[in-house]
Scaffold this active site. Structure first.
Site, PDB file in Angstrom:
ATOM      1  N   LYS A  52       0.861  -1.176  -0.008  1.00 20.32           N
ATOM      2  CA  LYS A  52       0.025  -0.056  -0.141  1.00 20.32           C
ATOM      3  C   LYS A  52       0.946   1.133   0.183  1.00 20.32           C
ATOM      4  O   LYS A  52       0.784   2.230  -0.779  1.00 20.32           O
ATOM      5  CB  LYS A  52      -0.904  -0.011   1.353  1.00 20.32           C
ATOM      6  N   GLN A  96      -4.702  -1.397   9.167  1.00 18.95           N
ATOM      7  CA  GLN A  96      -4.520  -2.867   8.747  1.00 18.95           C
ATOM      8  C   GLN A  96      -5.171  -3.906   9.596  1.00 18.95           C
ATOM      9  O   GLN A  96      -4.750  -3.813  10.963  1.00 18.95           O
ATOM     10  CB  GLN A  96      -3.022  -3.015   8.461  1.00 18.95           C
ATOM     11  N   ASP A 119     -10.979   2.798   3.511  1.00 18.24           N
ATOM     12  CA  ASP A 119     -11.259   1.298   3.513  1.00 18.24           C
ATOM     13  C   ASP A 119     -12.831   1.073   3.200  1.00 18.24           C
ATOM     14  O   ASP A 119     -12.965  -0.045   2.716  1.00 18.24           O
ATOM     15  CB  ASP A 119     -10.682   0.550   4.710  1.00 18.24           C
TER      16      ASP A 119
END
Ligand code: NAP
Length: 277
Positions: A52, A96, A119
Site C-alpha cells: 500500500k 490494517q 477502506d
C-alpha cells in the site's frame, strides 16, 4: 482455455490514471496524505502495508506510517485515531486488519471519521453504499466491479452468485452487483446444494476462504469466474478459492491468483484516497 482477466495490467492502468489525477490536484495546491496504522508485526499484514505504501509513493500520495507494538492498548490506538481524525493534513486513515485479539475491530472501525474511511468499512460508508449514496466503497468488491467493467464483461441482467457473506467481501460484493443491475444470490456455509446454486451463475464470485474449493462441477459452461481468495500453499506459491487448472477449460473468463483481484484492491484504495481530497 478461458480468457485471463489480467488484474495486474488493469490495476496498473488505473494507477497511472490516478497518478495523473494526483499531479493535477497537486498543481492546484491539493496534496493527499494517507495514514497507515499497523499493530503488531504479522508478516502477511506487513506485506500488505508495504504494498500500500509503495502504491502511494508511485501515485504521489504521501503516506504516514504508524507501526505500533503488538501490546498497544485499544485506548492508545483510539487516541491515535482521534488525533488523525483532527489532523487536517490527513485525508485518509487505514488500520490494517486483523488487529490483535485484545482490540475490538468494530470499535476501531467506528472511530475513524467517515470522511477519512478510505477502506470503506465504517457503518456509515457501508450504509451509503447500500442505498446508493456517495461514500467510500469497500476496496476488494469495488475492485471486482472495476475488473469486470474494464474487461468488457457486462453485469446488468446477469445471474451473479457470490460465495461468502463476510462484511468486507461477500456482503458489499452483493450490494455492488445489485447496483449494477445483476440478479444476485449470496451463498454461505449453511447454503444447501451449493453446487446447484453456483452452477446457475453467469458470473461466479468465490470469496469463501477455502483453497481450490471451487472445481469444474461448481461452474456452468462459459461462466465468468472471479477468484477473491488468497492462500499460501505448502510449496510457497499462492492459490485462490478456485481450482484454476480444473476450471479454466470450462469457463469463458477467469481471474488468476496471484494477479487477479489482489492488485485491484490496492488500486481501489488509491482511488478512494484520491476521492478523499
Ligand atoms: P471470511 O470472513 O472467512 O468469510 C468467508 C465466508 O465464506 C463466510 O461468509 C462463510 O460462511 C463462507 N464459507 C466458508 N466456507 C464455506 C463453504 N464451504 N461453502 C460456502 N460458503 C462458505 O473471509 P473473507 O474475509 O471474506 O475472505 C475470503 C477470501 O478472500 C479469503 O481467502 C481472503 O484471504 C481473501 N481476500 C482477498 C482479498 C484481496 O484483496 N484479494 C481481500 C480480502 C479477502 P458463514 O458466514 O456461514 O461462516
Amino acid at each position: 482455455m478461458a480468457k485471463l482477466i489480467d488484474g495486474k495490467a488493469i490495476s496498473a492502468q488505473l494507477k497511472d490514471e490516478l497518478k495523473e489525477k494526483v499531479a493535477q490536484l497537486s498543481g492546484m495546491g491539493k496534496e493527499i496524505t494517507l495514514a497507515v496504522i499497523q499493530v503488531g508485526a504479522d508478516p502477511a499484514s506487513s506485506v500488505y502495508v508495504r504494498n500500500k505504501k509503495n502504491a502511494c509513493a508511485y501515485i504521489g500520495i504521501e503516506s504516514l506510517s504508524y507501526e505500533l507494538a503488538e501490546e498497544t492498548s485499544q485506548e492508545e490506538l483510539l487516541a491515535l485515531i482521534v488525533r488523525l481524525n483532527q489532523n487536517e493534513k490527513v485525508n485518509g486513515i487505514l488500520v490494517q486488519l486483523p488487529l490483535p485479539g485484545h482490540i475490538d475491530e468494530d470499535v476501531i472501525i467506528k472511530a475513524i471519521a467517515p470522511e477519512k474511511d478510505v477502506d470503506g468499512f465504517h457503518p456509515q460508508s457501508v450504509g451509503a453504499m447500500s442505498i446508493g449514496q456517495k461514500g467510500f466503497l469497500s476496496c476488494t468488491p469495488a475492485g471486482v466491479i472495476e475488473l469486470l467493467k474494464r474487461s468488457g464483461i457486462e453485469i446488468e441482467g446477469k445471474e451473479c452468485v457470490v460465495v461468502g457473506r463476510s462484511n468486507i467481501v461477500g456482503k458489499p460484493m452483493a450490494m455492488l452487483l445489485l447496483r449494477e443491475n445483476a440478479t444476485v444470490t449470496v451463498t454461505h456455509s449453511r447454503t444447501k446444494n451449493l453446487k446447484e446454486v453456483t452452477k446457475r451463475a453467469d458470473i461466479l464470485i468465490a470469496a469463501l476462504g477455502k483453497p481450490k474449493f471451487i472445481k469444474e462441477d461448481f461452474v456452468k459452461e462459459g461462466a465468468v469466474v472471479i477468484d477473491v481468495g488468497i492462500h499460501r500453499q505448502e510449496n510457497g506459491k499462492l492459490c485462490g478459492d478456485v481450482d484454476f487448472d480444473n476450471v479454466a477449460d470450462k469457463v469463458s473468463a477467469i481471474t488468476p491468483v496471484p494477479g487477479g483481484v489482489g492488485p485491484m484492491t490496492i488500486a481501489m484504495l488509491m482511488k478512494n484516497c484520491v476521492q478523499s481530497v
